[in-house]
Design a protein around this motif. Structure first.
Motif, PDB file in Angstrom:
ATOM      1  N   CYS A  74     -11.731  -2.607 -14.838  1.00  0.00           N
ATOM      2  CA  CYS A  74     -11.009  -3.916 -15.107  1.00  0.00           C
ATOM      3  C   CYS A  74      -9.655  -3.860 -15.349  1.00  0.00           C
ATOM      4  O   CYS A  74      -8.797  -4.721 -15.033  1.00  0.00           O
ATOM      5  CB  CYS A  74     -11.884  -4.867 -15.942  1.00  0.00           C
ATOM      6  N   LEU A  75      -9.350  -2.673 -15.820  1.00  0.00           N
ATOM      7  CA  LEU A  75      -7.563  -2.282 -16.205  1.00  0.00           C
ATOM      8  C   LEU A  75      -6.819  -1.918 -15.054  1.00  0.00           C
ATOM      9  O   LEU A  75      -5.522  -1.843 -15.242  1.00  0.00           O
ATOM     10  CB  LEU A  75      -7.679  -1.388 -17.452  1.00  0.00           C
ATOM     11  N   HIS A  76      -7.312  -1.625 -13.939  1.00  0.00           N
ATOM     12  CA  HIS A  76      -6.612  -1.437 -12.789  1.00  0.00           C
ATOM     13  C   HIS A  76      -5.948  -2.596 -12.110  1.00  0.00           C
ATOM     14  O   HIS A  76      -6.648  -3.848 -12.308  1.00  0.00           O
ATOM     15  CB  HIS A  76      -7.546  -0.698 -11.556  1.00  0.00           C
ATOM     16  N   THR A  77      -4.787  -2.501 -11.901  1.00  0.00           N
ATOM     17  CA  THR A  77      -4.003  -3.514 -11.518  1.00  0.00           C
ATOM     18  C   THR A  77      -4.105  -3.771  -9.849  1.00  0.00           C
ATOM     19  O   THR A  77      -4.449  -2.753  -9.195  1.00  0.00           O
ATOM     20  CB  THR A  77      -2.440  -3.412 -11.672  1.00  0.00           C
ATOM     21  N   PRO A  78      -3.608  -4.992  -9.491  1.00  0.00           N
ATOM     22  CA  PRO A  78      -4.058  -4.989  -7.653  1.00  0.00           C
ATOM     23  C   PRO A  78      -3.046  -4.187  -7.086  1.00  0.00           C
ATOM     24  O   PRO A  78      -3.382  -3.699  -6.113  1.00  0.00           O
ATOM     25  CB  PRO A  78      -3.581  -6.607  -7.569  1.00  0.00           C
ATOM     26  N   ALA A 112      -4.283  -1.399  -4.206  1.00  0.00           N
ATOM     27  CA  ALA A 112      -3.543  -1.592  -2.928  1.00  0.00           C
ATOM     28  C   ALA A 112      -2.703  -0.131  -2.577  1.00  0.00           C
ATOM     29  O   ALA A 112      -2.893   0.484  -1.449  1.00  0.00           O
ATOM     30  CB  ALA A 112      -2.566  -2.633  -2.798  1.00  0.00           C
ATOM     31  N   GLN A 113      -1.996   0.374  -3.484  1.00  0.00           N
ATOM     32  CA  GLN A 113      -1.156   1.513  -3.356  1.00  0.00           C
ATOM     33  C   GLN A 113      -1.983   2.549  -3.175  1.00  0.00           C
ATOM     34  O   GLN A 113      -1.769   3.638  -2.366  1.00  0.00           O
ATOM     35  CB  GLN A 113      -0.221   2.000  -4.547  1.00  0.00           C
ATOM     36  N   THR A 114      -3.263   2.792  -3.914  1.00  0.00           N
ATOM     37  CA  THR A 114      -4.136   3.835  -3.889  1.00  0.00           C
ATOM     38  C   THR A 114      -4.726   3.941  -2.573  1.00  0.00           C
ATOM     39  O   THR A 114      -4.630   4.967  -1.877  1.00  0.00           O
ATOM     40  CB  THR A 114      -5.326   3.795  -4.969  1.00  0.00           C
ATOM     41  N   VAL A 115      -5.262   2.749  -2.290  1.00  0.00           N
ATOM     42  CA  VAL A 115      -5.875   3.010  -0.923  1.00  0.00           C
ATOM     43  C   VAL A 115      -4.931   3.135   0.379  1.00  0.00           C
ATOM     44  O   VAL A 115      -5.343   4.024   1.389  1.00  0.00           O
ATOM     45  CB  VAL A 115      -6.608   1.450  -0.603  1.00  0.00           C
ATOM     46  N   ALA A 116      -3.871   2.526   0.311  1.00  0.00           N
ATOM     47  CA  ALA A 116      -2.790   3.039   1.410  1.00  0.00           C
ATOM     48  C   ALA A 116      -2.635   4.519   1.260  1.00  0.00           C
ATOM     49  O   ALA A 116      -2.473   5.155   2.467  1.00  0.00           O
ATOM     50  CB  ALA A 116      -1.555   2.368   1.271  1.00  0.00           C
ATOM     51  N   ILE A 117      -2.462   5.329   0.228  1.00  0.00           N
ATOM     52  CA  ILE A 117      -2.217   6.573   0.114  1.00  0.00           C
ATOM     53  C   ILE A 117      -3.394   7.300   0.435  1.00  0.00           C
ATOM     54  O   ILE A 117      -3.142   8.348   1.254  1.00  0.00           O
ATOM     55  CB  ILE A 117      -1.466   7.078  -1.285  1.00  0.00           C
ATOM     56  N   VAL A 118      -4.611   6.960   0.194  1.00  0.00           N
ATOM     57  CA  VAL A 118      -5.730   7.632   0.510  1.00  0.00           C
ATOM     58  C   VAL A 118      -5.679   7.642   2.247  1.00  0.00           C
ATOM     59  O   VAL A 118      -6.066   8.733   2.850  1.00  0.00           O
ATOM     60  CB  VAL A 118      -6.947   7.121   0.054  1.00  0.00           C
ATOM     61  N   ALA A 119      -5.495   6.345   2.771  1.00  0.00           N
ATOM     62  CA  ALA A 119      -5.389   6.368   4.459  1.00  0.00           C
ATOM     63  C   ALA A 119      -4.488   7.311   4.958  1.00  0.00           C
ATOM     64  O   ALA A 119      -4.753   8.051   5.837  1.00  0.00           O
ATOM     65  CB  ALA A 119      -5.190   4.873   4.778  1.00  0.00           C
ATOM     66  N   GLN A 120      -3.357   7.313   4.243  1.00  0.00           N
ATOM     67  CA  GLN A 120      -2.316   8.260   4.759  1.00  0.00           C
ATOM     68  C   GLN A 120      -2.567   9.688   4.800  1.00  0.00           C
ATOM     69  O   GLN A 120      -2.352  10.609   5.587  1.00  0.00           O
ATOM     70  CB  GLN A 120      -1.036   8.081   3.801  1.00  0.00           C
TER      71      GLN A 120
END
Length: 449
Positions: free
Chosen positions: A428-432, A436-444
């Motif tokens: 719950c402490l993760h920010t939006p 969003a940045q993490t998912v983008a980096i994972v995809a890259q």
């Protein structure tokens, strides 16, 4: 002959005395076999293969070495046992570098929460750091009983009992309650602790396809009549895949086939339901609908250990007879106090639960939009990104670390090789923005692989 003179014994005299001792032992055992000579003993010892008396030749260690050597050939560093130098919440510090952290079960952020930390500190000041014996011997502390009463209220059942290890909770509960005339059936993706408990019990073990109610129904129809007690074991949220069972349908099978039902809520407590009360709240079930509620104190409840909740007969039985409780030291008061404070915080923290659920749904939706394989995850805190090979999972984890994201790979044999993955635990402490940045980096990074 005194001990002072024994160093002067000749080699032949020593051999003779040893041989006489062997012959006396042989006569005492009365097995009729001829006494073994020292030469025979020595010859037999030389015939024992090294892997039977050397740890570095143990097959398990040899397999570990093969895995490490294979990783080294691919230029991959060991991704495990990283040294965290701070509180591991939504962020963590590893070797002086700050990371966004997706490798922690701190779902509601209670590890490091000031109320929880203060409760643990106060308990140390009042009770010390250990109860110094099993609770049967050293007695209870009020904090033990308060925690167990809160857990029982949480599940709306008679009572609860806490153990010093979550893994041992399953091992000793199943291992003690069931035996060779019984059957334990489990979801094919069940946790290792359940498998270890079944092995200890000596009960027959069968599995059914993941979350397949019809498969379990057929299995019970074929097998129920051949055994005395039958236990069915499920998880609230499956820790590798992030999905959950249709629990009401399993409850219906339990009642129809007259079997016991056990639900491991290690990852669903604090995560499912409007108030975080787990899969029971999610489906609107009564506490008595499940015979054995099991959970851990080390995830949402920010402490360490496990618990069983259910009817009085179950809990009293375990307290007096289960070896993992009876012969283990009692839970330190500080550990119990931390868990108790977290349970009480959760009763008033529906907003944290809602935030956790929203962050998980955000991660899942973005991952699917990016074309990532998230398997059967429902977005409730546990979200895998399946890579299809252990090498690729390790490479992805390493690439993410270089970009400030800590997420661990799950490799064969923990999962099938084609299902190797990097697993993300959402807090719950993760920010939006972090998500969003993490998912983008994972995809890259996955695209580069």
């Amino acid at each position: 002959m005194t001990s002072k003179s024994s160093p002067g014994l000749g080699a032949s005299m020593k051999d003779k005395l040893i041989q006489q001792a062997l012959e006396r032992r042989q006569r005492q055992t009365g097995d009729g076999a001829p006494p073994a000579s020292l030469a025979d003993v020595s010859r037999h010892a030389r015939a024992v293969p090294e892997q039977f008396y050397r740890f570095d030749q143990h097959p398990g260690y040899q397999q570990l070495r093969i895995m490490h050597d294979g990783a080294a050939r691919f230029g991959l560093a060991n991704p495990f046992f990283k040294l965290h130098e701070s509180l591991a919440g939504a962020e963590t510090t590893i070797q002086g570098q700050r990371f966004v952290n997706f490798a922690s079960y701190n779902y509601l952020g209670y590890s490091g929460h000031p109320v929880v930390a203060e409760a643990a500190k106060a308990a140390i000041d009042h009770y010390g750091t250990s109860v110094s014996a099993s609770r049967l011997v050293s007695g209870d502390r009020p904090i033990h009983r308060e925690l167990e009463a809160e857990l029982a209220r949480l599940y709306e059942v008679d009572d609860a009992v806490t153990f010093v290890s979550g893994h041992a909770t399953n091992v000793t509960t199943i291992g003690y309650l069931f035996g060779p005339r019984d059957l334990v059936i489990h979801d094919e993706l069940i946790h290792n602790s359940v498998l270890q408990g079944i092995q200890l019990s000596g009960a027959r073990r069968l599995s059914f396809a993941h979350n397949d109610v019809e498969a379990l129904d057929r299995l019970l129809g074929d097998q129920r009549q051949h055994f005395e007690r039958v236990l069915v074991v499920l998880e609230g949220i499956y820790s590798m895949d992030g999905d959950y069972p249709d629990l009401p349908r399993f409850v219906e099978l339990k009642n129809r086939h007259k079997v016991f039902l056990m639900v491991d809520e290690a990852h669903s407590l604090g995560v499912m339901g409007a108030n975080g009360k787990g899969i029971r709240e999610h489906f609107g079930l009564a506490g008595k609908d499940v015979d054995i509620w099991m959970g851990t104190l080390s995830k949402t409840l920010a402490s360490c250990g496990g618990y069983i909740a259910g009817e009085s007969a179950l809990v009293e039985h375990l307290k007096f007879m289960a070896p993992g409780f009876l012969y283990s030291v009692g839970m330190p008061a500080s550990v119990a106090a931390a868990a108790l404070a977290a349970v009480r915080c959760m009763a008033h923290d529906a907003e944290r639960v809602a935030t956790l659920q929203a962050r998980g749904q955000q991660f899942l939706a973005l991952a699917r939009e990016a074309g990532l394989d998230t398997g059967t995850s429902t977005g409730l805190a546990v979200i895998p990104v399946i890579t299809g090979s252990s090498v690729k999972a390790t490479q992805l984890s390493s690439a993410l670390a270089k970009r400030g994201i800590n997420a661990q790979p799950i490799l064969h044999p923990a999962v099938p090789e084609k299902a190797a993955r990097v697993r993300f635990f959402v807090s719950c402490l993760h920010t939006p923005e972090q998500i969003a940045q993490t998912v983008a980096i994972v995809a890259q990074e996955l695209q580069k692989l």
